[in-house]
Design a protein around this motif. Structure first.
Motif, PDB file in Angstrom:
ATOM      1  N   THR A 125       0.948  -1.290   0.055  1.00 24.04           N
ATOM      2  CA  THR A 125      -0.030   0.103   0.076  1.00 24.04           C
ATOM      3  C   THR A 125       0.903   1.273   0.092  1.00 24.04           C
ATOM      4  N   ILE A 126       0.349   2.281  -0.787  1.00 22.40           N
ATOM      5  CA  ILE A 126       1.005   3.384  -0.880  1.00 22.40           C
ATOM      6  C   ILE A 126       0.500   4.473   0.037  1.00 22.40           C
ATOM      7  N   LYS A 127       1.046   4.999   0.915  1.00 18.83           N
ATOM      8  CA  LYS A 127       0.723   5.901   2.193  1.00 18.83           C
ATOM      9  C   LYS A 127       0.722   7.252   1.765  1.00 18.83           C
ATOM     10  N   ASN A 128       1.583   7.693   0.593  1.00 20.21           N
ATOM     11  CA  ASN A 128       1.877   8.974   0.176  1.00 20.21           C
ATOM     12  C   ASN A 128       1.031   9.294  -1.050  1.00 20.21           C
ATOM     13  N   GLU A 129      -0.364   9.505  -0.921  1.00 19.88           N
ATOM     14  CA  GLU A 129      -0.867  10.133  -2.017  1.00 19.88           C
ATOM     15  C   GLU A 129      -1.106  11.666  -2.441  1.00 19.88           C
ATOM     16  N   ARG A 130      -0.125  12.376  -2.708  1.00 19.01           N
ATOM     17  CA  ARG A 130      -0.209  13.498  -2.826  1.00 19.01           C
ATOM     18  C   ARG A 130      -0.116  13.851  -4.184  1.00 19.01           C
ATOM     19  N   GLY A 131      -1.089  14.638  -4.778  1.00 18.91           N
ATOM     20  CA  GLY A 131      -1.100  15.013  -6.239  1.00 18.91           C
ATOM     21  C   GLY A 131      -2.568  14.969  -6.606  1.00 18.91           C
ATOM     22  N   THR A 191      -5.816  13.738  -9.451  1.00 18.18           N
ATOM     23  CA  THR A 191      -6.365  12.796 -10.060  1.00 18.18           C
ATOM     24  C   THR A 191      -6.754  13.232 -11.486  1.00 18.18           C
TER      25      THR A 191
END
Length: 147
Positions: free
Chosen positions: A2-8, A10
């Protein structure tokens, strides 16, 4: 994994932002051009009105001071031949950007006979004939007392 860093952003968020920005930009753009178009028409109408005022003033002056005169009208201009102080003169009213017309040609051969003359002056732009000014006016002078 799992990726915890979801900055950005969509793709949907970016597209929604672009659509909203485009709509606002088109709205502002159209309002700006409507404003400039209206401003150009208003300035043009003002110039037509000023030209009409100058012509009416000249015609009134000629009517009051001349002993006799006659008017000939062309397609987009007219000329007036008059006699003032025993001197024959001709004045031509024309403009390269405007079409100047008299709805009625008139002559006034003898000074004391006619004191008032009704005229209709029409001035329109040559490039935009819908933009025009029409003035109905009365040229007048006082009668000379008979001796």
């Amino acid at each position: 994994m799992t990726i915890k860093n979801e900055r950005g952003f969509t793709l949907v968020e970016v597209l929604a932002t672009l659509i909203i920005f485009s709509l606002v930009f088109i709205l502002v753009w159209s309002i700006f051009f409507q404003g400039t178009n209206y401003s150009k028409k208003a300035v043009s109408k003002n110039q037509l009105q000023q030209e009409a005022n100058v012509i009416i003033s000249s015609l009134n002056s000629i009517h009051k001071r001349s002993t006799e005169y006659s008017v000939t009208s062309n397609s987009c201009s007219f000329s007036i031949q008059y006699t003032a102080h025993n001197v024959a003169k001709t004045e031509v009213f024309e403009n390269s950007q405007m079409c100047i017309k008299l709805a009625n040609s008139f002559t006034n051969p003898v000074y004391p006979k006619t004191t008032n003359v009704e005229i209709e002056l029409i001035i329109e732009e040559k490039d935009h004939p819908n933009n025009k000014v029409t003035i109905n006016t009365l040229l007048s002078r006082l009668k000379e007392e008979q001796k």
